[in-house]
Structures are given as C-alpha cells and as structure tokens.
Design an enzyme around this catalytic site. Structure first.
Site, PDB file in Angstrom:
ATOM      1  N   GLN A 161      -6.541  -1.375   2.876  1.00 17.03           N
ATOM      2  CA  GLN A 161      -5.821  -1.124   4.123  1.00 17.03           C
ATOM      3  C   GLN A 161      -6.460   0.011   4.900  1.00 17.03           C
ATOM      4  O   GLN A 161      -6.683   1.100   4.363  1.00 17.03           O
ATOM      5  CB  GLN A 161      -4.353  -0.784   3.860  1.00 17.03           C
ATOM      6  CG  GLN A 161      -3.592  -0.849   5.187  1.00 17.03           C
ATOM      7  CD  GLN A 161      -2.225  -0.238   5.150  1.00 17.03           C
ATOM      8  OE1 GLN A 161      -2.061   0.907   4.729  1.00 17.03           O
ATOM      9  NE2 GLN A 161      -1.235  -0.979   5.604  1.00 17.03           N
ATOM     10  N   ARG A 214       8.679   1.116  -2.505  1.00 12.41           N
ATOM     11  CA  ARG A 214       9.261   2.231  -3.256  1.00 12.41           C
ATOM     12  C   ARG A 214       9.802   1.853  -4.622  1.00 12.41           C
ATOM     13  O   ARG A 214       9.685   2.635  -5.576  1.00 12.41           O
ATOM     14  CB  ARG A 214      10.372   2.891  -2.416  1.00 12.41           C
ATOM     15  CG  ARG A 214       9.819   3.681  -1.237  1.00 12.41           C
ATOM     16  CD  ARG A 214      10.887   4.025  -0.239  1.00 12.41           C
ATOM     17  NE  ARG A 214      11.419   2.832   0.404  1.00 12.41           N
ATOM     18  CZ  ARG A 214      12.457   2.809   1.224  1.00 12.41           C
ATOM     19  NH1 ARG A 214      13.081   3.930   1.494  1.00 12.41           N
ATOM     20  NH2 ARG A 214      12.869   1.675   1.778  1.00 12.41           N
ATOM     21  N   LYS A 267      -0.194  -5.040   8.936  1.00 12.13           N
ATOM     22  CA  LYS A 267       1.150  -4.640   8.486  1.00 12.13           C
ATOM     23  C   LYS A 267       1.804  -3.872   9.630  1.00 12.13           C
ATOM     24  O   LYS A 267       1.258  -2.880  10.117  1.00 12.13           O
ATOM     25  CB  LYS A 267       1.049  -3.786   7.228  1.00 12.13           C
ATOM     26  CG  LYS A 267       2.390  -3.360   6.652  1.00 12.13           C
ATOM     27  CD  LYS A 267       2.223  -2.900   5.215  1.00 12.13           C
ATOM     28  CE  LYS A 267       3.509  -2.364   4.613  1.00 12.13           C
ATOM     29  NZ  LYS A 267       3.794  -0.981   5.021  1.00 12.13           N
ATOM     30  N   ASN A 312       9.172  -7.232   4.252  1.00 14.47           N
ATOM     31  CA  ASN A 312       9.105  -5.955   3.523  1.00 14.47           C
ATOM     32  C   ASN A 312      10.276  -5.049   3.925  1.00 14.47           C
ATOM     33  O   ASN A 312      10.726  -5.061   5.066  1.00 14.47           O
ATOM     34  CB  ASN A 312       7.750  -5.276   3.834  1.00 14.47           C
ATOM     35  CG  ASN A 312       7.649  -3.848   3.325  1.00 14.47           C
ATOM     36  OD1 ASN A 312       7.427  -2.920   4.099  1.00 14.47           O
ATOM     37  ND2 ASN A 312       7.810  -3.663   2.038  1.00 14.47           N
ATOM     38  N   GLY A 313      10.703  -4.269   2.947  1.00 12.18           N
ATOM     39  CA  GLY A 313      11.734  -3.266   3.206  1.00 12.18           C
ATOM     40  C   GLY A 313      12.980  -3.476   2.385  1.00 12.18           C
ATOM     41  O   GLY A 313      13.649  -4.498   2.502  1.00 12.18           O
ATOM     42  N   ASP A 314      13.238  -2.499   1.502  1.00 10.57           N
ATOM     43  CA  ASP A 314      14.487  -2.432   0.739  1.00 10.57           C
ATOM     44  C   ASP A 314      14.639  -3.501  -0.345  1.00 10.57           C
ATOM     45  O   ASP A 314      15.758  -3.802  -0.743  1.00 10.57           O
ATOM     46  CB  ASP A 314      15.705  -2.498   1.678  1.00 10.57           C
ATOM     47  CG  ASP A 314      15.728  -1.338   2.659  1.00 10.57           C
ATOM     48  OD1 ASP A 314      14.988  -0.363   2.440  1.00 10.57           O
ATOM     49  OD2 ASP A 314      16.468  -1.413   3.650  1.00 10.57           O
ATOM     50  N   CYS A 336       2.414   2.973  10.043  1.00  9.47           N
ATOM     51  CA  CYS A 336       2.612   4.295   9.417  1.00  9.47           C
ATOM     52  C   CYS A 336       3.275   5.256  10.408  1.00  9.47           C
ATOM     53  O   CYS A 336       2.752   5.510  11.497  1.00  9.47           O
ATOM     54  CB  CYS A 336       1.273   4.849   8.948  1.00  9.47           C
ATOM     55  SG  CYS A 336       1.456   6.499   8.262  1.00  9.47           S
ATOM     56  N   PRO A 372       0.865  -1.187   0.000  1.00 11.82           N
ATOM     57  CA  PRO A 372       0.000   0.000   0.000  1.00 11.82           C
ATOM     58  C   PRO A 372       0.898   1.233   0.000  1.00 11.82           C
ATOM     59  O   PRO A 372       1.859   1.294   0.771  1.00 11.82           O
ATOM     60  CB  PRO A 372      -0.775  -0.121   1.319  1.00 11.82           C
ATOM     61  CG  PRO A 372      -0.074  -1.142   2.143  1.00 11.82           C
ATOM     62  CD  PRO A 372       0.877  -1.902   1.282  1.00 11.82           C
ATOM     63  N   LEU A 373       0.600   2.189  -0.865  1.00 10.58           N
ATOM     64  CA  LEU A 373       1.433   3.399  -0.956  1.00 10.58           C
ATOM     65  C   LEU A 373       0.517   4.618  -1.043  1.00 10.58           C
ATOM     66  O   LEU A 373      -0.110   4.861  -2.091  1.00 10.58           O
ATOM     67  CB  LEU A 373       2.328   3.340  -2.202  1.00 10.58           C
ATOM     68  CG  LEU A 373       3.446   2.296  -2.226  1.00 10.58           C
ATOM     69  CD1 LEU A 373       4.024   2.133  -3.633  1.00 10.58           C
ATOM     70  CD2 LEU A 373       4.561   2.659  -1.240  1.00 10.58           C
TER      71      LEU A 373
HETATM   72  C1  LIG Z   1       5.091   7.260  -0.624  1.00 10.33           C
HETATM   73  C2  LIG Z   1       4.877   6.160   0.353  1.00 10.33           C
HETATM   74  C3  LIG Z   1       3.595   5.887   0.787  1.00 10.33           C
HETATM   75  C4  LIG Z   1       3.362   4.849   1.702  1.00 10.33           C
HETATM   76  N1  LIG Z   1       2.094   4.583   2.089  1.00 10.33           N
HETATM   77  C5  LIG Z   1       1.829   3.513   2.895  1.00 10.33           C
HETATM   78  C6  LIG Z   1       0.502   3.149   3.240  1.00 10.33           C
HETATM   79  O1  LIG Z   1      -0.478   3.780   2.828  1.00 10.33           O
HETATM   80  N2  LIG Z   1       0.337   2.076   4.052  1.00 10.33           N
HETATM   81  C7  LIG Z   1       1.401   1.323   4.525  1.00 10.33           C
HETATM   82  O2  LIG Z   1       1.214   0.346   5.242  1.00 10.33           O
HETATM   83  N3  LIG Z   1       2.665   1.659   4.196  1.00 10.33           N
HETATM   84  C8  LIG Z   1       2.898   2.702   3.387  1.00 10.33           C
HETATM   85  N4  LIG Z   1       4.185   3.002   3.034  1.00 10.33           N
HETATM   86  C9  LIG Z   1       5.264   2.097   3.452  1.00 10.33           C
HETATM   87  C10 LIG Z   1       5.495   1.019   2.386  1.00 10.33           C
HETATM   88  O3  LIG Z   1       4.335   0.270   2.145  1.00 10.33           O
HETATM   89  C11 LIG Z   1       6.636   0.060   2.760  1.00 10.33           C
HETATM   90  O4  LIG Z   1       6.304  -0.596   3.946  1.00 10.33           O
HETATM   91  C12 LIG Z   1       7.951   0.795   2.954  1.00 10.33           C
HETATM   92  O5  LIG Z   1       8.148   1.747   1.925  1.00 10.33           O
HETATM   93  C13 LIG Z   1       9.133  -0.184   2.959  1.00 10.33           C
HETATM   94  O6  LIG Z   1       9.154  -0.965   1.803  1.00 10.33           O
HETATM   95  P1  LIG Z   1      10.081  -0.599   0.517  1.00 10.33           P
HETATM   96  O7  LIG Z   1      11.496  -0.512   0.999  1.00 10.33           O
HETATM   97  O8  LIG Z   1       9.827  -1.713  -0.449  1.00 10.33           O
HETATM   98  O9  LIG Z   1       9.597   0.722   0.016  1.00 10.33           O
HETATM   99  C14 LIG Z   1       4.442   4.063   2.174  1.00 10.33           C
HETATM  100  C15 LIG Z   1       5.741   4.362   1.742  1.00 10.33           C
HETATM  101  C16 LIG Z   1       5.962   5.391   0.852  1.00 10.33           C
HETATM  102  C17 LIG Z   1       7.363   5.676   0.392  1.00 10.33           C
END
Ligand SMILES: Cc1cc2nc3c(=O)[nH]c(=O)nc-3n(C[C@H](O)[C@H](O)[C@H](O)COP(=O)(O)O)c2cc1C
Length: 330
Positions: A80, A235, A149, A210-212, A110, A26-27
C-alpha cells in the site's frame, strides 16, 4: 451463508484471483513482516498488506526494505502506497511490482494530519480529479492489479462516495475497499455498511467492505448488508493473527477452528518477541510490547503478566516472564 466466489482482478496484463474473501487490513506500526508471517500461518491464501509505504521515500530509495522483504514471503501480499504525486506513485508502484507484490493499493483514506496536510491519504478524497489521474497513470505503469482503499468522503456534508468510486473505476482501479466512515469521523461512530452497499451496487469492479468487523457474525452481517465481494479486518486482528483464518473457516462452515488457548497465545507472543529482537535488536522489545499487550489476554494471570511486560526494558526479562508463564501451564 452462500460460498463467496474467488475475486477476479484483471490486472494490466497479469490477471489474478483472490481465493480468500477475508482480507487483512494494512495497519501502520502493526502489519510488518513478522506480523504477516504469523497471520499467514492461519491464512495461507488470504491477501495481506504491508503497512502503508511513503511513495516519495520509496522512489528515492528509502524504506526499500519494506518491499524488498516481500520476496521472503509466500501468499498474496499487497503493497500500500501513500502520496499525491503521480510520478512518485508510478516509480514506487514499479518497485513494489518488481519486488513481488501481488497488487499495489493506493491509500485514499488515512486520516492522519501529517499525511493529509501534505495531500496524501484522505486528502485525495477532496481531489477526485487528482485521485483519478493517479489511478490512471499508475495502473498503466504496472502489470499487476491496482486497487484503492477509500473512506466515504472527507466529511458527510461534501461527500459523494459513489461518484468518487465510479471515477476511480473509470480510471482503471480494479478493486475498491471502503471503510464506511468519513475522514471527519476518524474512528468515531460506526462503519456505515448501508453506504458501502450503495457503492457496491453502483460499481462493476469488486468492492471490499471494511470497518467494525470483529468476528464471523459481524462478517456475515456486513456481507449480507453490503453484498460486498469480501471483507477487510483491521483492529480486531491486532494481537489475534489467527482471526483472518478463523473467520474464513467459520464462513465456510468449518466448525473445527481451534482458537489459541493461553499456552498458544503465550508461545505466539514469545515467538513474535524473539523474531522482533532478532530483526530489530533491543528496539524490537518496544514493537513487541503492544503486540504482547494485545495477545496476552483472556486467561488467568494475564493482566498481571501484561503489567510486568509493559514495564520491563530488558528483553531477557520479557522472555523470562513469558517462559515462566508457559511453564506454569505445562
Ligand atoms: C493502528 C492502525 C493503523 C492503520 N494503518 C493503516 C494503513 O497503513 N493503511 C490504511 O489504509 N489503513 C490503515 N488503518 C485503517 C484500517 O486499515 C481500517 O481501515 C480501519 O481500522 C477500519 O477497520 P477495522 O474497524 O476493522 O479496524 C489503520 C488503523 C489502525 C487502527
């Protein structure tokens, strides 16, 4: 790399399988319906997510569009929710279920101050009993699976992510996704995949790491370290809606994945821009801007194009800029 089995979610009456172990994060501000439509093109079976939805608002009937539009989409989509009031979460989760959500996920990670200050998102990491009460009540109120999450904790000094996750499992969570950072870390440092491994080892329900994770190599390494049931990508997929499909195919050793070339990236940006303008009017240009800026990369002339695209306030001009660039490549 051994083939990952489908992820089984028992639900509270509606059992579900997730065939694809690569999940779209979710983003907020990014994973809207149009973005999901593009991601879906390469990932017909992957679990995609809405942007986080304010449960209280949804309960009161605001922002319903975000869940109502699920009926126009295909494939598994999770809604979510964020908030800290169990009753609002229950009502919002019911609305999500009746709109066709594949599952409901609760945001307990969050870090945004505005949300955590009111008790939602990562603030729940400091309130394990409330977090469990939310999961217990919401999971009983819906028949589709309820997932959560989380991050590793509020800060390293006070965090006990294994107990926290075990509490959620006992309360009825059917899958937990772990972003391997604490709230205090924000996005600094690196995602602690070893800590995710310890959580995975302690739980019976599926765990998503999750992460990176930026590519298949990272996904394989993360799966090897964590032994997780799947990975979630955030990301790295921004501006690359093909990435979930690409990693899924590469993990299955299908070496045929065709990464979009310059012309395809430009056509994709043009399509996303036009869809956003159709749906949101001129405001669509503002939303499209960041996507175009992420997608139009890695080909000659890309940086000049991005420079012009972020400066124009005229949707027709943005369309013309992309069309001219496409014509140069024909
Ligand atoms: C622009 C942006 C928006 C995000 N929005 C959410 C969200 O709505 N809900 C959520 O659980 N995490 C959100 N996240 C966190 C990501 O889902 C993820 O957990 C975090 O970026 C780490 O994973 P990655 O390294 O693959 O980016 C957001 C992250 C970014 C950068």
């Amino acid at each position: 790399m051994k083939k990952l089995p489908p992820i089984f979610l028992s639900g509270n009456g509606t059992a579900r399988y997730l065939e694809c172990p690569i999940i779209q994060s979710p983003l907020a501000g990014v994973s809207d319906q149009i973005f999901r439509q593009l991601v879906r093109r390469w990932s017909p079976k992957a679990l995609l997510f809405t942007e986080m939805v304010n449960a209280k608002s949804l309960e009161l009937g605001h922002g319903e569009q975000k869940v109502l539009e699920l009926s126009e989409e295909c494939g598994p989509i999770g809604v979510q929710l964020f908030d800290h009031r169990p009753d609002s979460m229950i009502e919002a989760a019911r609305k999500a279920e009746s709109s066709g959500a594949f599952l409901v996920d609760i945001n307990m990670g969050c870090p945004v101050k505005k949300i955590a200050k009111k008790g939602g998102g990562s603030a729940l990491l400091k309130e394990p009993e409330l977090a469990q009460a939310i999961v217990r009540k919401v999971s009983k109120a819906i028949s589709i699976p309820l997932t959560v999450k989380i991050r590793l904790g509020w800060c390293e000094e006070t965090s006990d992510p294994i107990s926290f996750a075990l509490g959620l499992q006992d309360a009825g969570a059917q899958l937990i996704t772990v972003h391997g950072r604490t709230r205090k870390q924000g996005f600094s440092g690196t995602s602690n995949w070893e800590a995710i491994a310890k959580i995975k080892q302690s739980l019976e329900i599926p765990v998503i790491a999750n992460g990176d994770i930026k590519n298949s190599k990272d996904a394989i390494e993360c799966l090897e370290i964590t032994n997780a049931d799947g990975v979630m990508i955030g990301r790295a997929s921004m501006g690359a809606p093909w990435l979930i499909g690409q990693i899924d195919e590469e993990l299955k050793n299908q070496k045929t994945f065709k990464i979009p070339n310059a012309k395809m990236k430009l056509s994709l940006s043009l399509e996303q821009l036009k869809l956003l303008l159709f749906k949101k009017g001129n405001h669509g240009l503002l939303i499209a801007r960041k996507h175009m800026n992420w997608t139009c990369k890695g080909f000659p002339g890309a940086s000049e194009l991005r420079h012009k695209l972020v400066r124009t306030n005229d949707p027709r001009e943005a369309i013309k800029l992309l069309e001219e660039e496409i014509l140069k490549l024909i």
